[in-house]
Structure formats: structure tokens, C-alpha cells
Design a protein around this motif. Structure first.
Motif, short mmCIF file in Angstrom:
data_model
loop_
_atom_site.label_atom_id
_atom_site.label_comp_id
_atom_site.label_asym_id
_atom_site.label_seq_id
_atom_site.Cartn_x
_atom_site.Cartn_y
_atom_site.Cartn_z
N TYR A 35 32.72 -21.40 -17.46
CA TYR A 35 32.24 -22.45 -16.56
C TYR A 35 32.40 -23.79 -17.28
O TYR A 35 31.75 -24.02 -18.30
CB TYR A 35 30.78 -22.22 -16.19
N HIS A 40 38.57 -8.21 -22.01
CA HIS A 40 37.97 -9.39 -21.38
C HIS A 40 38.98 -10.20 -20.57
O HIS A 40 38.70 -10.59 -19.44
CB HIS A 40 37.31 -10.29 -22.44
N MET A 58 38.74 -13.06 -17.82
CA MET A 58 38.25 -14.11 -18.70
C MET A 58 39.39 -15.01 -19.19
O MET A 58 39.76 -15.02 -20.37
CB MET A 58 37.48 -13.50 -19.88
N THR A 101 30.05 -16.31 -19.99
CA THR A 101 29.08 -15.32 -19.53
C THR A 101 29.68 -13.92 -19.57
O THR A 101 30.91 -13.76 -19.64
CB THR A 101 28.64 -15.63 -18.08
N ASP A 102 28.81 -12.91 -19.48
CA ASP A 102 29.28 -11.52 -19.52
C ASP A 102 29.98 -11.09 -18.22
O ASP A 102 30.52 -9.99 -18.16
CB ASP A 102 28.12 -10.57 -19.82
N ASN A 103 29.96 -11.94 -17.20
CA ASN A 103 30.77 -11.60 -16.02
C ASN A 103 32.21 -12.11 -16.19
O ASN A 103 32.96 -12.22 -15.24
CB ASN A 103 30.14 -12.07 -14.71
N MET A 104 32.56 -12.40 -17.44
CA MET A 104 33.93 -12.71 -17.84
C MET A 104 34.46 -14.00 -17.21
O MET A 104 35.56 -14.05 -16.69
CB MET A 104 34.88 -11.53 -17.53
N LYS A 105 33.61 -15.02 -17.26
CA LYS A 105 34.03 -16.31 -16.72
C LYS A 105 33.73 -17.45 -17.69
O LYS A 105 32.81 -17.37 -18.50
CB LYS A 105 33.30 -16.58 -15.40
N HIS A 117 31.94 -13.58 -27.24
CA HIS A 117 33.12 -13.98 -26.48
C HIS A 117 33.92 -14.98 -27.30
O HIS A 117 33.37 -15.66 -28.16
CB HIS A 117 32.72 -14.63 -25.15
N ALA A 141 39.76 -8.52 -17.48
CA ALA A 141 38.64 -8.56 -16.53
C ALA A 141 38.48 -9.95 -15.90
O ALA A 141 37.56 -10.17 -15.12
CB ALA A 141 37.36 -8.14 -17.22
N GLY A 192 26.02 -15.01 -22.68
CA GLY A 192 26.00 -13.57 -22.47
C GLY A 192 25.24 -12.83 -23.54
O GLY A 192 24.53 -13.43 -24.37
#
Ligand SMILES: [Cu+2]
Length: 164
Positions: free
Chosen positions: A65, A150, A155, A59-63, A90, A153, A86
Motif C-alpha cells: 500500500y 509471495h 506481492m 501486509t500478509d494479504n500480499m499487497k 516481507h 500470490a 503483517g
């Protein structure tokens, strides 16, 4: 005398050839080689060898899952099905800390580069890609996105192989 001269010349040429061959090898190996697959944490494998499947969402929140538990023992071959939820591309890259640092240096030099090699896939927004990996190296493995900014941040995800 002629014979002596020709023997001298041919051994001199052989000497030069021996000297220059390691140099040729050294300059060839460092040259824009994006097909790097050797890793301290394992190697790419064929999908038919995979005994475990793990779905990953980015995802764009740099995670990352991970939809299934990362219960991976040395020798396991895993199929990762990686979806980018996202709006920007990525990466999903498998390695150790040193390998990711080197990868990040290269990405900063060539910001438009897309990594597609044995231990890295780049996934466009909304797309899904697969990577198959056999874990048979160091016990500590890091999954990371090395697109500039990334990793920093957040990721990245650290995993330790189970068992001894
Ligand atoms: Cu990313």
C-alpha cells in the motif's frame, strides 16, 4: 640456448597468466554475491539526495500500500519508508521483471536467505525500514517481495515513470 629457453619459458608463463585471468574473474563474479546493486531501473542513493518520500505498508494479504502517489520522473531520488504490518517477514525490492525472476530463483535455492542489498530490504513483522533509490533506468519499474510464494500470490506492483 639457455637464453632462448628462458625467454620461451617466460613468454609461456605470461601466456598462461593471460589465459587464466578472465577465468578467475568469471568464477569470482558469480559466487554468492548478495551485494548486487546494479539494476536496469536505477541505483541506490544516499538519503540526503532524496527529494521525495513515499510511505509503504506491507501486509500478509500480499499487497503493497503506497501512501503517496507514485509520481516519479526519471532522475528522481526517493526515500521509501517501508512498514511491515503483517505477522511474517516481507521484502521490498526494486527492479525490473527479469531481475525479480532471478532473485526468486536464488531465494528458492536458499529459502532462509535474507536479502539486504542496494535494491532490497527485508522487514520483520511490526518493523519499519528505509531504502533510498534513484530512478534513472527503464521506465517500467516493479516493486516486489521475492520471498518464495509471495510474488506469485500477488506481492508486486508495477509503476511507469512519468514524463517522456
Ligand atoms: Cu512478502
Amino acid at each position: 640456448m639457455d637464453n632462448y629457453l628462458s625467454r620461451f619459458l617466460s613468454s609461456a608463463l605470461l601466456f598462461i597468466a593471460l589465459l587464466s585471468s578472465p577465468l578467475a574473474l568469471a568464477s569470482g563474479s558469480g559466487h554468492h554475491h548478495h551485494q548486487k546493486t546494479a539494476s536496469a531501473v536505477g541505483q541506490p542513493a544516499e538519503q540526503t539526495q532524496a527529494t521525495k518520500t513515499i510511505h509503504v505498508t506491507m501486509t500478509d494479504n500480499m499487497k503493497f500500500y503506497f501512501q503517496e502517489a507514485l509520481n516519479i520522473a526519471p532522475g528522481y531520488t526517493v526515500l521509501f519508508i517501508v512498514k511491515n504490518d503483517g505477522k511474517i517477514p516481507h521484502e521490498f525490492s526494486i527492479g525490473n521483471q527479469h531481475e525479480h525472476k532471478e532473485h526468486q530463483k536464488m531465494m528458492r535455492k536458499m529459502p532462509n536467505m535474507r536479502h539486504e542489498d542496494g535494491n532490497t530490504i527485508t522487514v520483520d513483522p511490526g518493523k519499519t525500514k528505509e531504502i533510498v533509490w534513484q530512478f534513472n533506468g527503464e521506465k517500467e519499474v516493479i516493486f516486489a517481495c521475492n520471498i518464495p510464494g509471495h510474488y506469485e500470490a500477488g506481492m508486486h506492483h508495477r509503476m511507469t515513470l512519468i514524463g517522456k
